[in-house]
Write a protein that holds these residues in place. Structure first.
Motif, mmCIF file in Angstrom:
data_model
loop_
_atom_site.group_PDB
_atom_site.id
_atom_site.type_symbol
_atom_site.label_atom_id
_atom_site.label_comp_id
_atom_site.label_asym_id
_atom_site.label_seq_id
_atom_site.Cartn_x
_atom_site.Cartn_y
_atom_site.Cartn_z
ATOM 1 N N ALA A 33 20.470 46.380 36.557
ATOM 2 C CA ALA A 33 19.946 47.756 36.586
ATOM 3 C C ALA A 33 18.933 47.963 35.457
ATOM 4 C CB ALA A 33 21.098 48.755 36.465
ATOM 5 N N MET A 34 19.197 47.346 34.293
ATOM 6 C CA MET A 34 18.259 47.436 33.169
ATOM 7 C C MET A 34 16.918 46.791 33.520
ATOM 8 S SD MET A 34 20.977 46.524 30.137
ATOM 9 C CE MET A 34 19.836 46.097 28.845
ATOM 10 N N GLN A 35 16.952 45.827 34.423
ATOM 11 C CA GLN A 35 15.721 45.164 34.865
ATOM 12 C C GLN A 35 15.020 45.974 35.964
ATOM 13 O OE1 GLN A 35 14.106 42.383 34.004
ATOM 14 N NE2 GLN A 35 15.512 41.422 32.563
ATOM 15 N N GLY A 36 15.611 47.099 36.330
ATOM 16 C CA GLY A 36 14.960 47.975 37.299
ATOM 17 C C GLY A 36 15.431 47.825 38.739
ATOM 18 N N TYR A 37 16.435 46.987 38.959
ATOM 19 C CA TYR A 37 16.939 46.818 40.325
ATOM 20 C C TYR A 37 17.994 47.877 40.630
ATOM 21 C CZ TYR A 37 14.601 42.336 40.316
ATOM 22 O OH TYR A 37 13.647 41.367 40.257
ATOM 23 N N SER A 38 18.132 48.202 41.906
ATOM 24 C CA SER A 38 19.225 49.085 42.299
ATOM 25 C C SER A 38 20.450 48.214 42.556
ATOM 26 C CB SER A 38 18.844 49.888 43.538
ATOM 27 O OG SER A 38 18.616 49.031 44.630
ATOM 28 N N VAL A 39 21.547 48.638 41.952
ATOM 29 C CA VAL A 39 22.743 47.793 41.933
ATOM 30 C C VAL A 39 23.991 48.611 42.226
ATOM 31 C CG1 VAL A 39 24.117 46.173 40.552
ATOM 32 C CG2 VAL A 39 21.675 46.442 40.061
ATOM 33 N N VAL A 40 24.899 48.029 43.004
ATOM 34 C CA VAL A 40 26.235 48.599 43.085
ATOM 35 C C VAL A 40 27.224 47.522 42.661
ATOM 36 C CG1 VAL A 40 26.488 48.100 45.583
ATOM 37 C CG2 VAL A 40 27.961 49.814 44.501
ATOM 38 N N VAL A 41 28.124 47.890 41.748
ATOM 39 C CA VAL A 41 29.201 46.972 41.390
ATOM 40 C C VAL A 41 30.450 47.433 42.137
ATOM 41 C CG1 VAL A 41 28.349 46.139 39.175
ATOM 42 C CG2 VAL A 41 29.593 48.268 39.257
ATOM 43 N N LEU A 42 31.048 46.491 42.825
ATOM 44 C CA LEU A 42 32.155 46.825 43.703
ATOM 45 C C LEU A 42 33.444 46.213 43.149
ATOM 46 C CD1 LEU A 42 31.864 46.361 47.579
ATOM 47 C CD2 LEU A 42 33.969 45.936 46.355
ATOM 48 N N ASP A 43 34.402 47.041 42.840
ATOM 49 C CA ASP A 43 35.679 46.552 42.321
ATOM 50 C C ASP A 43 36.586 46.209 43.502
ATOM 51 O OD1 ASP A 43 37.985 45.961 40.988
ATOM 52 O OD2 ASP A 43 37.987 47.770 39.733
ATOM 53 N N ALA A 44 36.775 44.914 43.737
ATOM 54 C CA ALA A 44 37.579 44.484 44.879
ATOM 55 C C ALA A 44 39.031 44.206 44.488
ATOM 56 C CB ALA A 44 36.955 43.239 45.516
ATOM 57 N N ASP A 45 39.378 44.522 43.253
ATOM 58 C CA ASP A 45 40.745 44.261 42.783
ATOM 59 C C ASP A 45 41.633 45.481 43.055
ATOM 60 O OD1 ASP A 45 42.913 43.113 41.639
ATOM 61 O OD2 ASP A 45 42.001 42.740 39.690
ATOM 62 N N ILE A 46 42.006 45.615 44.317
ATOM 63 C CA ILE A 46 42.776 46.791 44.716
ATOM 64 C C ILE A 46 44.183 46.726 44.131
ATOM 65 C CG2 ILE A 46 43.758 48.025 46.693
ATOM 66 C CD1 ILE A 46 41.258 47.136 48.262
ATOM 67 N N GLY A 47 44.591 47.825 43.512
ATOM 68 C CA GLY A 47 45.894 47.869 42.864
ATOM 69 C C GLY A 47 45.798 47.652 41.365
ATOM 70 N N LEU A 48 44.764 46.948 40.936
ATOM 71 C CA LEU A 48 44.560 46.715 39.493
ATOM 72 C C LEU A 48 43.120 47.064 39.122
ATOM 73 C CD1 LEU A 48 46.452 43.310 39.133
ATOM 74 C CD2 LEU A 48 47.170 45.478 38.139
ATOM 75 N N ARG A 49 42.792 48.323 39.334
ATOM 76 C CA ARG A 49 41.434 48.800 39.076
ATOM 77 C C ARG A 49 41.064 48.690 37.603
ATOM 78 N NH1 ARG A 49 40.753 54.429 41.559
ATOM 79 N NH2 ARG A 49 41.528 55.449 39.697
ATOM 80 N N ASN A 50 39.944 48.108 37.300
ATOM 81 C CA ASN A 50 39.544 47.955 35.897
ATOM 82 C C ASN A 50 38.054 48.049 35.623
ATOM 83 O OD1 ASN A 50 41.650 47.804 34.087
ATOM 84 N ND2 ASN A 50 42.196 45.741 34.747
ATOM 85 N N LEU A 51 37.253 47.801 36.639
ATOM 86 C CA LEU A 51 35.806 47.824 36.435
ATOM 87 C C LEU A 51 35.351 49.210 35.969
ATOM 88 C CD1 LEU A 51 33.359 46.002 36.627
ATOM 89 C CD2 LEU A 51 33.227 46.473 39.060
ATOM 90 N N ASP A 52 36.072 50.242 36.403
ATOM 91 C CA ASP A 52 35.729 51.613 35.992
ATOM 92 C C ASP A 52 35.850 51.810 34.478
ATOM 93 O OD1 ASP A 52 38.446 51.226 36.264
ATOM 94 O OD2 ASP A 52 38.886 53.286 36.844
ATOM 95 N N VAL A 53 36.940 51.323 33.877
ATOM 96 C CA VAL A 53 37.096 51.515 32.425
ATOM 97 C C VAL A 53 36.142 50.633 31.636
ATOM 98 C CG1 VAL A 53 39.442 52.436 32.269
ATOM 99 C CG2 VAL A 53 39.118 49.978 32.389
ATOM 100 N N VAL A 54 35.898 49.419 32.140
ATOM 101 C CA VAL A 54 34.973 48.524 31.438
ATOM 102 C C VAL A 54 33.567 49.145 31.414
ATOM 103 C CG1 VAL A 54 33.900 46.233 31.466
ATOM 104 C CG2 VAL A 54 36.329 46.453 31.906
ATOM 105 N N MET A 55 33.230 49.873 32.471
ATOM 106 C CA MET A 55 31.901 50.496 32.534
ATOM 107 C C MET A 55 31.884 51.921 31.993
ATOM 108 S SD MET A 55 30.361 48.964 36.039
ATOM 109 C CE MET A 55 28.748 49.594 35.646
ATOM 110 N N GLY A 56 33.045 52.407 31.591
ATOM 111 C CA GLY A 56 33.121 53.759 31.036
ATOM 112 C C GLY A 56 32.970 54.857 32.065
ATOM 113 N N LEU A 57 33.393 54.591 33.310
ATOM 114 C CA LEU A 57 33.207 55.577 34.379
ATOM 115 C C LEU A 57 34.529 56.084 34.951
ATOM 116 C CD1 LEU A 57 30.303 53.717 36.250
ATOM 117 C CD2 LEU A 57 30.105 55.693 34.720
ATOM 118 N N GLU A 58 35.630 55.827 34.226
ATOM 119 C CA GLU A 58 36.961 56.105 34.766
ATOM 120 C C GLU A 58 37.233 57.578 35.045
ATOM 121 O OE1 GLU A 58 36.228 54.884 31.824
ATOM 122 O OE2 GLU A 58 37.388 55.842 30.233
#
Lengths: 270, 94
Positions: A33-58
């Motif tokens: 995204a910093m390089q200007g691309y449109s990006v979606v990060v998809l957390d596929a770890d159902i039941g153990l959600r963590n990508l949200d806290v690592v990205m500060g979006l919880e």
């Protein structure tokens, strides 16, 4: 629809847990995204959600991936816009469901939908090689394997490479995470050549064991945004390689050295 | 730490131990053959060959390895068995 994109879906996987898949996903997604691309990060770890806290979006999660595949909401409603980057979104995992909530077919459909809207879809796979892993690779065009210089992590990486091949995802690229140059020098940690010799895959990058990763995760700000951190630079290099640039491997000599060893270096040039 | 230990440590670095162990374990992993299954195969081979020859069961070495096919260079798994024969049972009643 006109102006439809044809994005690339990349799954980040490892087999073994705790090697840094989620951190890697967050940093690659943010870096792209910093390089200007449109990006979606998809957390596929159902039941153990963590990508949200690592990205500060919880705090922003309303809907999740299971809501999307069960059609409780529209895809766009579940996408969480990043605080800092215009074209970066997170599709969070469900925390209260289990891994049977999403099928491989549903995942393929979802990823194909996302490919129309985004340049890159970064899929953070759960650990293991069971159902959760299976659907996380279902929609992927490419794979990034994360490993650490330890026998257990390298063994699992090898297993995952085999399974990816069986699922027609060829030539995955490897990130060696948490390398400690001081231990490599002593001969107490496998070096990059050792690991590549064993796994026979293409190298995407090397990330030093860096306390800045812990600090940045504490704050929910991926270290790729940290101009000073060596690990941040390592991730920025990885991102540049993903978009097709040729970037030399990072010099890890600067990593994890105290003032004393830096002084030694200055004095004796070692 | 004794002097000998220091020397032996210098000779064999722990990362080389790691690499060797990994290489061995991956041969089995890649072939989808567990040590238990290999043990079963080994026992069956011993039983069959014992019908025809006296063999040194303590010296038997059976392992999976990778080799390349003739013609193209595709990697294939191969079962290598080294079975020392003490004496052939000169039986020819077929």
């Amino acid at each position: 629809m006109e102006n439809e994109k044809k994005g690339t879906a990349i799954v980040v996987t490892s087999g073994k847990g705790g090697v840094g898949k989620t951190t890697t996903s967050a940093n690659i997604g943010t870096g792209l995204a910093m390089q200007g691309y449109s990006v979606v990060v998809l957390d596929a770890d159902i039941g153990l959600r963590n990508l949200d806290v690592v990205m500060g979006l919880e705090n922003r999660i309303v809907y999740d991936i299971v809501d999307v595949v069960e059609k409780n909401c529209k895809l766009k409603q579940a996408l969480i816009k990043d605080k800092r980057h215009e074209h970066l979104y997170l599709l969070p995992a469900a925390q209260t469901k289990d891994k049977t909530a999403v099928s491989s077919a549903q995942m393929v459909e979802l990823v194909n939908e996302l490919k129309k809207e985004f340049d890159y879809i970064i899929i953070d796979s759960p650990a293991g090689i069971e159902q959760g892993f299976q659907y996380s690779i279902a929609g992927a065009d490419e794979a990034i394997i994360v490993t650490t210089p330890e026998v257990s992590a390298v063994r699992d990486a090898d297993r995952v490479i085999g399974i990816l091949e069986a699922n027609e995802i060829y030539q995955p690229r490897l990130i060696v995470n948490r390398i400690r140059q001081d231990m490599v020098k002593r001969g107490d940690m496998m070096n990059i050549e050792d690991i590549l010799d064993i796994l026979a895959v293409r190298l995407l990058g090397v990330v030093p064991d860096d306390e800045n990763v812990v600090i940045s995760t504490n704050k929910g700000e991926p270290v790729v945004m940290d101009e000073k951190a060596l690990s941040g630079k390592a991730y920025r290099n990885i991102v540049r390689r993903i978009i097709g640039e040729e970037v030399e491997l990072l010099n890890l000599e600067e990593s994890n050295q105290g003032k004393f060893s830096k002084m030694m270096k200055l004095l004796f040039g070692r | 730490m004794g002097l000998l230990e220091i020397f032996s440590r210098r000779q064999e670095k722990s990362k080389d131990v790691a690499k060797e162990r990994l290489k061995l374990v991956l041969v089995h992993d890649r072939a989808d053959l567990s040590p238990r299954l290999l043990e079963l195969i080994k026992n069956d081979i011993i039983n069959v060959i014992s019908n025809y020859a006296e063999i040194d069961t303590s010296e038997i070495d059976i392992k999976m390895t990778k080799t390349t096919k003739e013609g193209d260079n595709k990697p294939v798994s191969a079962l290598i068995a080294n079975i020392p024969i003490k004496k052939l049972k000169m039986r020819d009643d077929t």
